[in-house]
Scaffold this motif. Structure first.
Motif, PDB file in Angstrom:
ATOM      1  N   GLY B 215       0.752  -1.401  -0.187  1.00  0.00           N
ATOM      2  CA  GLY B 215       0.016   0.170   0.329  1.00  0.00           C
ATOM      3  C   GLY B 215       0.732   1.466   0.026  1.00  0.00           C
ATOM      4  N   ARG B 216       2.341   1.326  -0.408  1.00  0.00           N
ATOM      5  CA  ARG B 216       2.919   2.789  -0.504  1.00  0.00           C
ATOM      6  C   ARG B 216       2.773   2.548  -1.885  1.00  0.00           C
ATOM      7  NH1 ARG B 216       8.186   3.761   1.860  1.00  0.00           N
ATOM      8  NH2 ARG B 216       7.927   5.585   0.700  1.00  0.00           N
ATOM      9  N   THR B 217       1.991   3.884  -1.735  1.00  0.00           N
ATOM     10  CA  THR B 217       1.158   4.340  -3.131  1.00  0.00           C
ATOM     11  C   THR B 217       2.219   5.185  -3.886  1.00  0.00           C
ATOM     12  OG1 THR B 217      -0.517   5.315  -2.377  1.00  0.00           O
ATOM     13  CG2 THR B 217      -0.676   2.405  -3.027  1.00  0.00           C
ATOM     14  N   ASP B 218       2.990   5.876  -3.480  1.00  0.00           N
ATOM     15  CA  ASP B 218       3.719   7.439  -4.182  1.00  0.00           C
ATOM     16  C   ASP B 218       4.933   6.445  -4.828  1.00  0.00           C
ATOM     17  OD1 ASP B 218       5.424   5.189  -1.943  1.00  0.00           O
ATOM     18  OD2 ASP B 218       5.928   7.455  -1.193  1.00  0.00           O
ATOM     19  N   ASP B 219       5.750   7.497  -5.329  1.00  0.00           N
ATOM     20  CA  ASP B 219       6.520   6.499  -6.516  1.00  0.00           C
ATOM     21  C   ASP B 219       8.062   6.057  -5.876  1.00  0.00           C
ATOM     22  OD1 ASP B 219       8.326   9.353  -5.285  1.00  0.00           O
ATOM     23  OD2 ASP B 219       7.256  10.352  -7.612  1.00  0.00           O
ATOM     24  N   GLY B 287       3.562  13.452 -10.262  1.00  0.00           N
ATOM     25  CA  GLY B 287       2.748  12.656  -9.341  1.00  0.00           C
ATOM     26  C   GLY B 287       0.959  12.146 -10.556  1.00  0.00           C
ATOM     27  N   MET B 288       1.938  11.261 -11.636  1.00  0.00           N
ATOM     28  CA  MET B 288       0.016  11.613 -12.209  1.00  0.00           C
ATOM     29  C   MET B 288       0.811   9.948 -13.011  1.00  0.00           C
ATOM     30  SD  MET B 288      -0.607  15.291 -14.595  1.00  0.00           S
ATOM     31  CE  MET B 288       1.032  15.424 -14.829  1.00  0.00           C
ATOM     32  N   LEU B 353      -4.349   4.827  -6.279  1.00  0.00           N
ATOM     33  CA  LEU B 353      -2.884   5.579  -6.500  1.00  0.00           C
ATOM     34  C   LEU B 353      -4.067   6.790  -7.623  1.00  0.00           C
ATOM     35  CD1 LEU B 353      -2.254   1.740  -7.858  1.00  0.00           C
ATOM     36  CD2 LEU B 353      -0.946   3.224  -6.771  1.00  0.00           C
ATOM     37  N   LYS B 354      -4.028   7.932  -6.764  1.00  0.00           N
ATOM     38  CA  LYS B 354      -4.887   8.486  -7.443  1.00  0.00           C
ATOM     39  C   LYS B 354      -4.094   9.882  -8.296  1.00  0.00           C
ATOM     40  CE  LYS B 354      -8.650  11.771  -6.865  1.00  0.00           C
ATOM     41  NZ  LYS B 354      -9.097  11.959  -8.168  1.00  0.00           N
ATOM     42  N   SER B 355      -3.927  10.085  -9.296  1.00  0.00           N
ATOM     43  CA  SER B 355      -3.171  11.451  -9.420  1.00  0.00           C
ATOM     44  C   SER B 355      -3.209  12.507  -8.602  1.00  0.00           C
ATOM     45  CB  SER B 355      -3.561  11.886 -11.322  1.00  0.00           C
ATOM     46  OG  SER B 355      -3.118  10.684 -12.178  1.00  0.00           O
ATOM     47  N   GLU B 356      -1.865  13.280  -8.097  1.00  0.00           N
ATOM     48  CA  GLU B 356      -1.902  14.216  -7.190  1.00  0.00           C
ATOM     49  C   GLU B 356      -2.200  15.620  -8.322  1.00  0.00           C
ATOM     50  OE1 GLU B 356       2.125  14.201  -5.827  1.00  0.00           O
ATOM     51  OE2 GLU B 356       2.031  11.510  -5.891  1.00  0.00           O
ATOM     52  N   THR B 357      -2.245  15.704  -9.368  1.00  0.00           N
ATOM     53  CA  THR B 357      -2.243  16.944 -10.382  1.00  0.00           C
ATOM     54  C   THR B 357      -3.542  16.277 -10.896  1.00  0.00           C
ATOM     55  OG1 THR B 357      -0.070  16.607 -11.293  1.00  0.00           O
ATOM     56  CG2 THR B 357      -0.536  18.379  -9.569  1.00  0.00           C
TER      57      THR B 357
END
Lengths: 164, 686
Positions: B215-219, B287-288, B353-357
């Motif tokens: 669940g570490r969904t950053d990059d 972050g997309m 995993l939603k886009s940040e922008t």
């Protein structure tokens, strides 16, 4: 609003790719046929781009080195791999096709260097088209030699006795 | 017996890999560090064990142990030692072992280097790579034992893992020898490079899965594996290029790429891998595209396994199908299973995993990267369609229809062209917001010099309009890339008051991903020149001539001078070599020696082309046939391949550029500064 633009852009690309695939497929399709199918279709397939496979009859191979014209006959073999396996493997199927004089045969003409692998009972895959005179003019000629596809095992012993 | 020991080691390693995967899952679920550590040790043990198994196999290969069926199939007494060693990957059983060995090595590197840093990911990385390893080893254990030996029973001679009842061991005196087609320097390193590329892609995939599970969904996962991905891409590219060169040198049809299904199989993971390399940058910077990147790496993994399967199963009859066997269903099962599990994991984590922008402008760099991705995937779809079309058409129409190289060329050419245009424009775009106007302002200057190239090409006689567009695009990409680099170097020069060359070097070395990428783009463009040349302007002729007679092709005349034939018993080969004199515009420019090699052990002939290579064109001559009695002469086939040398020059440049891009940084302070606010702590990204 921006998202919508991207969706349209994506759809546009998708449409273009589909169009490219469809037109290119139509323009370059080669019909894979056995010799029986080819004979059954008759004049309908004249001039179409075809990919035909058959067993080479070694006695019919003629080659004119000056004009580089190669001609030979191929006999019908089934196009289904499972059938080939069921009938005892490719080598056997090719051999039976050549020996069997009742099989449908096709006269092939190819201009180019004579391939090393062209010999009796080889499997030939020819790409080209059939002309009005019933001769298949091949632009491309691929050959498979059945001996190369046999399982690699050494010679058995002459004086073999199973150990009991 | 040594062979039995080799097999036993493979079996033990297989069990260890299974153990490691299961215990790692258990350890994570029960939060037990001891179990996780045990899984890690089991994993680490697989490498020395497989190295030992490989050493035993190589020992057998070198020492002509022909009772082992694999050794019998791929070596013969007359082969030099280095070829006997490389015969390791010359057949199916051996190359599967090679695959496992590489995977075990790579996983060990990861678990040894990053253990403390990436505690949360690594157990799952072990699970993924151990499952993959267990799968490949199971093929060796149950289907393709490289240590199986020959026994004769009443049914005849066959290879067995265990001595059959009543079997008498058979020890042949001589092996069949490696397929002569494979006895070429390009072919000796082509498979291992391709495999290195394939196997390296398992690591980013493993991290991606680990990220989904934990669940570490950053990059973070993408940053850790960035360098792996680069190396994987580099090896895969190298493998493809070497394969092309091998085809050009050995297969004797005047070309380098035939859209053969197996070539496509190697090309497909390259396409998704390249798309991934690009789009993962958008994820890092903006972050997309998080879902998209996950899908790309999963596809790449599936295509890697599929590629190994196609090259090694013999399902498709092609120049590559050197081996045939019954492991197809295993591969399909494994690909299907891993793909379904990965997609299920992705769907489970989808909302997180939603886009940040959001993507803001059609003219931003983000958008260009996205288009580039879609184009790579388009080539993938075209290629995949071509491969499966015979099956599809048979299913729906009952008529088997195939498509040949013209299909791929026609459908892919416009896509490649668009890709090149994007490659040219993208460096001048900005992240985030951008408009057509600002982009146009930046573009017009470098576009003008590029327009001269097609004019010049037209005047030099390249009048084909596809080629002219192609040459323009090549010039455009190179021009924009150089323009942007020089502009940035000038800016730095003013800011730092350095010499221009110093600025240029520092700029490039401090942002190696960007400028390495530029170098790679330029190398690709050089390759494109070669591809345009050979695809659009290749001419050929053939003829049978006697000594003293000549053949004409364009401005070249080749004159058949002599032929000789001799045996080289220690190599087990007969050479037949023709001597031809080459004239260009009726001026003598040298001699060429096309030849035919005949290998006694495998009863196979090879036609070795003679090449005269210049920057302008290649003259490629094949001795197709000859008569021992000099009366009727010899048959030659001649190709004129304009510009093709640029393909190989570009390939060399590509290798250099890739090394520049992927070489590890010595000084951590040289790492590029993170632009995004969610960046992880410095030093964490590798």
């Amino acid at each position: 609003m921006q998202q919508k633009k991207f969706i349209w852009g994506g759809l546009l690309i998708l449409g273009a790719v589909v169009l490219l695939i469809v037109t290119s497929t139509e323009a370059n399709a080669e019909y894979f046929m056995t010799i029986d199918e080819l004979k059954a279709e008759g004049a309908q397939v004249t001039g179409k781009s075809l990919r035909v496979s058959g067993a080479v009859d070694g006695d019919t191979i003629e080659y004119d080195a000056q004009s580089l014209t190669l001609s030979f006959e191929v006999a019908h073999v089934t196009g289904n791999n499972a059938d080939i396996e069921a009938q005892g493997g490719l080598a056997k199927v090719l051999h039976e096709a050549v020996v069997d004089t009742t099989r449908e045969r096709l006269q092939v003409v190819y201009v180019g260097a004579k391939p090393d692998l062209l010999r009796g009972e080889a499997q030939a895959i020819m790409v080209g088209s059939i002309s009005d005179d019933g001769i298949f003019y091949a632009d491309e000629l691929l050959l498979k030699c059945p001996t190369k596809y046999e399982e690699a095992v050494p010679e058995p012993l002459d004086n073999f006795k199973p150990i009991t | 017996m040594l062979a039995d020991l080799g097999f036993a080691i493979i079996v033990i390693t297989f069990v260890l890999a299974l153990y490691s995967a299961i215990i790692a899952i258990l350890g994570e679920r029960k939060k037990s560090p001891i179990l996780v550590e045990s899984a890690r040790r089991a994993q680490l043990l697989t490498f020395p064990l497989l190295t030992l198994a490989a050493a035993i196999l190589i020992y057998q290969l070198i020492n002509n142990k022909f009772d082992v069926s694999f050794v019998y199939e791929v070596t013969s007494r007359s082969m030099p030692t280095y070829l006997k060693i490389t015969a390791w990957w010359g057949g199916q059983a051996g190359s599967l072992l090679f695959w496992s060995w590489l995977l075990s090595a790579f996983t060990s590197i990861v678990t040894l280097r990053n253990w403390d840093r990436d505690r949360e990911f690594l157990p799952w990385v072990i699970v993924v790579s151990s499952v993959t390893l267990a799968f490949f080893l199971s093929l060796n254990v149950f289907f393709e034992n490289p240590f199986a030996r020959f026994y004769q029973t009443i049914d005849g001679v066959s290879a067995y893992t265990f001595k059959p009842a009543g079997g008498v061991p058979i020890i042949p005196d001589e092996g069949q020898g490696l397929n002569p087609l494979l006895r070429h320097p390009g072919m000796i390193i082509h498979p291992p490079l391709l495999y290195l590329g394939y196997v390296s892609f398992v690591i980013p995939f493993a991290f991606a899965i680990a990220a989904l599970v934990t669940g570490r969904t950053d990059d973070r996962w993408a940053r850790i594996t960035r360098r792996w991905t680069l190396w994987a891409w580099m090896f895969l590219s190298l493998g493809l290029v070497l394969g092309a060169r091998w085809a050009y040198d050995v297969l004797g049809w005047g070309g380098y790429w035939g859209w053969d299904p197996v070539e496509i199989a190697a090309f497909m993971p390259w396409l998704t891998g390249t798309a991934f390399l690009h789009s993962v940058m958008i994820q890092e910077k903006r972050g997309m595209l998080k879902h998209w990147n996950m899908i790309l790496i999963m596809l790449t993994y599936a295509l890697v396994i599929f590629g190994t399967f196609l090259t090694r199963s013999g399902v498709l009859s092609s120049v590559h199908a050197f081996a045939q066997s019954a492991i197809g269903p295993m591969f399909f099962g494994f690909i299907g299973m891993t793909f379904i599990v990965s997609i299920a994991l992705l769907i489970w984590r989808w909302p997180e995993l939603k886009s940040e922008t959001e993507m803001k402008s059609m003219f931003s760099r983000d958008a260009f990267f996205l288009f580039n991705n879609l184009l790579f995937l388009s080539v993938l779809v075209v290629s995949f369609w071509g491969v499966i079309f015979p099956l599809v058409s048979e299913l729906f129409t009952g008529q088997k229809i195939t498509v040949g190289p013209p299909f791929y060329e026609r459908a892919n050419a416009p896509i490649f062209g668009t890709m090149m245009a994007l490659m040219g424009i993208a460096p001048l775009t900005a992240w985030g917001k951008s408009t057509a106007l600002t982009l146009g302002r930046a573009l017009w200057k470098p576009t003008i010099p590029a327009l001269f190239i097609p004019v010049w090409a037209y005047l030099s006689g390249y009048t084909n309009w596809v080629a002219l567009i192609g040459f323009f695009l090549v010039a455009f990409v190179i021009s924009v890339t150089l323009y942007d680099t020089i502009r940035s170097a000038h800016a730095r020069q003013r800011a730092h008051k350095e010499k221009f060359t110093t600025s240029l070097l520092r700029l490039a070395s401090r942002n190696r991903r960007r400028y390495g990428g530029y170098l790679i783009h330029i190398s690709m463009m050089l390759m494109a020149i070669g591809i345009l040349g050979i695809e659009l302007f290749q001419t050929e002729t053939q003829g049978t001539i006697s000594k003293g007679q000549s053949l004409q092709l364009g401005r070249y005349t080749i004159n058949y001078n002599d032929v000789a034939s001799w045996d080289v018993p220690e190599k087990g080969v007969n050479h037949t070599r023709a001597v031809v004199d080459i004239y260009k515009d009726n001026k003598y420019i040298g001699q060429l020696y096309p030849r035919i090699d005949y290998y006694f052990d495998s009863n196979q002939t090879m036609t070795i082309p003679a090449l005269r290579s210049t920057l302008q064109d290649d003259l490629y001559i094949l001795l197709v046939d000859w008569e021992p009695v000099s009366a009727s002469g010899a048959t030659f086939k001649i190709f004129h391949n304009p510009l093709v040398n640029w393909l190989w020059i570009g390939s060399l440049a590509l290798i250099a550029s890739m090394l520049f891009t992927a070489w590890p940084d010595k000084d951590p302070s040289l790492r590029p500064v993170r632009a995004r606010k969610h960046a992880v702590q410095p030093g964490a990204a590798d």
